[in-house]
Motif scaffolding. Structure first.
Motif, PDB file in Angstrom:
ATOM      1  N   ASN A  76      16.860  72.713  64.407  1.00  0.00           N
ATOM      2  CA  ASN A  76      17.187  74.057  65.338  1.00  0.00           C
ATOM      3  C   ASN A  76      16.549  75.356  64.730  1.00  0.00           C
ATOM      4  O   ASN A  76      16.481  76.057  65.395  1.00  0.00           O
ATOM      5  N   ASN A  79      13.199  75.006  66.597  1.00  0.00           N
ATOM      6  CA  ASN A  79      13.196  75.174  68.081  1.00  0.00           C
ATOM      7  C   ASN A  79      14.749  75.865  68.590  1.00  0.00           C
ATOM      8  O   ASN A  79      15.438  75.146  69.058  1.00  0.00           O
ATOM      9  N   PRO A  80      14.649  77.206  68.379  1.00  0.00           N
ATOM     10  CA  PRO A  80      15.685  77.968  68.460  1.00  0.00           C
ATOM     11  C   PRO A  80      15.894  77.984  70.124  1.00  0.00           C
ATOM     12  O   PRO A  80      16.957  78.236  70.474  1.00  0.00           O
ATOM     13  N   GLY A  81      14.961  77.754  70.923  1.00  0.00           N
ATOM     14  CA  GLY A  81      15.458  77.811  72.445  1.00  0.00           C
ATOM     15  C   GLY A  81      15.839  76.466  73.070  1.00  0.00           C
ATOM     16  O   GLY A  81      16.357  76.345  74.028  1.00  0.00           O
ATOM     17  N   VAL A  82      16.075  75.543  72.033  1.00  0.00           N
ATOM     18  CA  VAL A  82      16.889  74.210  72.271  1.00  0.00           C
ATOM     19  C   VAL A  82      18.174  74.366  72.092  1.00  0.00           C
ATOM     20  O   VAL A  82      18.764  74.365  71.124  1.00  0.00           O
ATOM     21  N   THR A  83      19.241  75.127  72.893  1.00  0.00           N
ATOM     22  CA  THR A  83      20.363  75.630  72.648  1.00  0.00           C
ATOM     23  C   THR A  83      21.197  74.678  72.141  1.00  0.00           C
ATOM     24  O   THR A  83      22.422  75.115  71.446  1.00  0.00           O
ATOM     25  N   LYS A 119       8.300  71.130  65.478  1.00  0.00           N
ATOM     26  CA  LYS A 119       8.720  71.840  66.825  1.00  0.00           C
ATOM     27  C   LYS A 119       8.508  70.586  67.850  1.00  0.00           C
ATOM     28  O   LYS A 119       7.719  69.912  67.835  1.00  0.00           O
TER      29      LYS A 119
END
Length: 369
Positions: A76, A79-83, A119
Motif C-alpha cells: 500500500n 502503490n498508493p493509487g491502488v485504492t 511497485k
C-alpha cells in the motif's frame, strides 16, 4: 472567511471518509518493528499475508536483513493509487528475475511488482488463481477453474490455458515437465487424487499420476523426485506425504506422516502437520526428512520449546545460506499472526507480528551487477 471554513470542513469530511474507507477495506498505515539483523548476501524476506476470505486484507510484509527492520503492509505504501490494496486472499508469492509475482486468489489476479520497490508493473486477471511457477519465458498459474494459465513474462499477458484436473493447487517443474497437484477441493464427496504431467515443449497434459485424495503441496528436490501432500478427507483418511519418481512418473513411497506444509533445502525437507483431538483442539508436530535416503528423522527441529507457543503453524521456509528456519503462526485465523525465526539448531532468534494469516515466504537476493 466562511467560505474558506466551509471548504476546510468539506475537506476534513472527505479526509475522514477516505480514512474510513481505508479502514473498511483493511488498509492500514505501514508499521515498522526492529528485530535482530544479520549480515548476508540475502537482502531480505517477503511475507505474504493471506487475509481472511472476503475481508480484502491480503498484505505484503518485508524483513530487511541488514537493518533488522520488519515493515508491514508495504504494498500500500508503494502503490498508493491502488485504492483497494493488494486484494482478497494472497495465495502465493515468487520471485522470477527482477520481478515479484503475487497470486491473489479471490481477487482473481496475479500482481507483478518490481522486486526492489514493490511497485506495480502490471497484473493479469485469472479467475480463482492459486499458485505460480516458472519455466523459461513463461509463468504458469493454477486456476481452480480446472486449468493452468500460461503467462508471457515479457508482456505480462495470458497466452494459453492447459486443462488439468479439478481444483489444481501447487506445481513444480522437473526437466521439461510441469507437475500439478489436483485437489478436487470443491467436491469433498469426490476428491481428485491425481498429479497432472504437462509437457512444457507442447503445453499439453500427457499423463495423470494416481496418488491420494485432496492433493495440495508439491515440491521438487534436486534429485528429480517430487514430494506431494494429501490433505485426506478431514475424517477417516488422514493427511500424508508421497514420493513420486519423475523418471517413472509414478508413486514409489508413502511416508505415513501427518503433514500440512513443507519446504526443501539441500538434502532436507522440513515439515509440520496439524491434527485434531476429539474436542477439535489442534495438535501440531514438526519434523525433518532426509531426502537423500528418503527417511524420516526422529525429533523436532524446534528444540527450545517455542513450538508449544505457536498456536497454528501456517507457512515455512529455510534461509538458503545460513539454514535458519522461518515459521509463521496464523493464531486464531482472524487476527494478526506472527513470524518466528529459528537458527539451524532450532533455537528462537526472534518473533514479530505480521498481517492476518501469514502464509507464503520468499527470500530476496539482489542480483550482482
Amino acid at each position: 472567511m466562511k467560505k474558506s471554513l466551509s471548504n476546510l470542513a468539506v475537506f476534513g469530511l472527505l479526509a475522514l471518509t477516505f480514512a474510513s474507507c481505508k479502514k473498511e477495506y483493511g488498509i492500514i498505515p505501514e508499521e515498522q518493528t526492529k528485530v535482530p539483523g544479520q549480515i548476508s548476501s540475502i537482502n531480505g524476506l517477503y511475507v505474504l499475508n493471506e487475509g481472511n476470505w472476503g475481508s480484502n486484507k491480503a498484505s505484503l510484509d518485508y524483513y530487511d536483513y541488514a537493518s533488522g527492520t520488519y515493515r508491514k503492509n508495504i504494498f500500500n505504501e508503494a502503490n498508493p493509487g491502488v485504492t483497494l490494496g493488494l486484494g482478497d486472499v494472497g495465495n502465493d508469492i515468487q520471485i522470477y528475475g527482477s520481478r515479484l509475482y503475487i497470486v491473489v486468489n479471490s481477487s482473481n489476479k496475479v500482481e507483478v511488482l518490481d522486486v526492489k520497490t514493490a511497485k506495480r508493473i502490471g497484473k493479469v486477471d485469472i479467475p480463482n488463481s492459486k499458485y505460480i511457477t516458472f519455466y523459461k519465458d513463461n509463468a504458469y498459474v493454477t486456476s481452480y477453474e480446472g486449468y493452468v494459465s500460461v503467462i508471457d513474462t515479457a508482456t505480462i499477458t495470458e497466452k494459453a490455458r492447459i486443462k488439468v484436473g479439478r481444483e489444481p493447487e501447487e506445481m513444480a517443474v522437473v526437466g521439461d515437465k510441469l507437475y500439478v497437484a489436483n485437489s478436487g477441493g470443491y467436491t469433498p464427496s469426490n476428491y481428485e487424487k491425481t498429479v497432472s504431467v504437462i509437457d512444457l515443449k507442447t503445453n499439453l497434459e500427457i499423463k495423470k499420476i494416481d496418488v491420494a485424495v485432496n492433493l495440495n503441496r508439491l515440491k521438487a528436490d534436486k534429485y528429480g523426485d517430487l514430494y506431494v501432500t494429501s490433505r485426506g478427507d478431514y475424517g477417516k483418511i488422514q493427511s500424508n506425504l508421497f514420493l513420486i519418481d519423475t523418471k517413472k512418473d509414478e508413486v514409489v513411497k508413502a511416508f505415513d506422516i501427518r503433514i500440512s506444509n513443507l519446504t526443501i533445502h539441500n538434502d532436507m525437507a522440513y515439515y509440520f502437520g496439524i491434527t485434531y483431538d476429539e474436542n477439535w483442539n489442534s495438535i501440531a508436530s514438526y519434523g525433518k526428512i532426509n531426502i537423500k535416503d528418503e527417511t524420516k528423522l526422529e525429533g523436532n527441529f524446534i528444540t527450545d520449546g517455542t513450538d508449544k507457543k505457536i498456536k497454528s503453524p501456517y507457512g515455512i521456509a529455510v534461509d538458503p545460506l545460513n539454514e535458519d528456519i522461518y515459521i509463521t503462526d496464523a493464531k486464531d485465523y482472524v487476527s494478526p499472526g506472527a513470524l518466528y525465526r529459528f537458527n539451524k539448531s532450532g533455537v528462537k532468534v526472534f518473533e514479530v507480528s505480521t498481517g492476518d494469516l501469514p502464509a507464503h515466504l520468499v527470500f530476496y537476493t539482489n542480483p550482482k551487477k
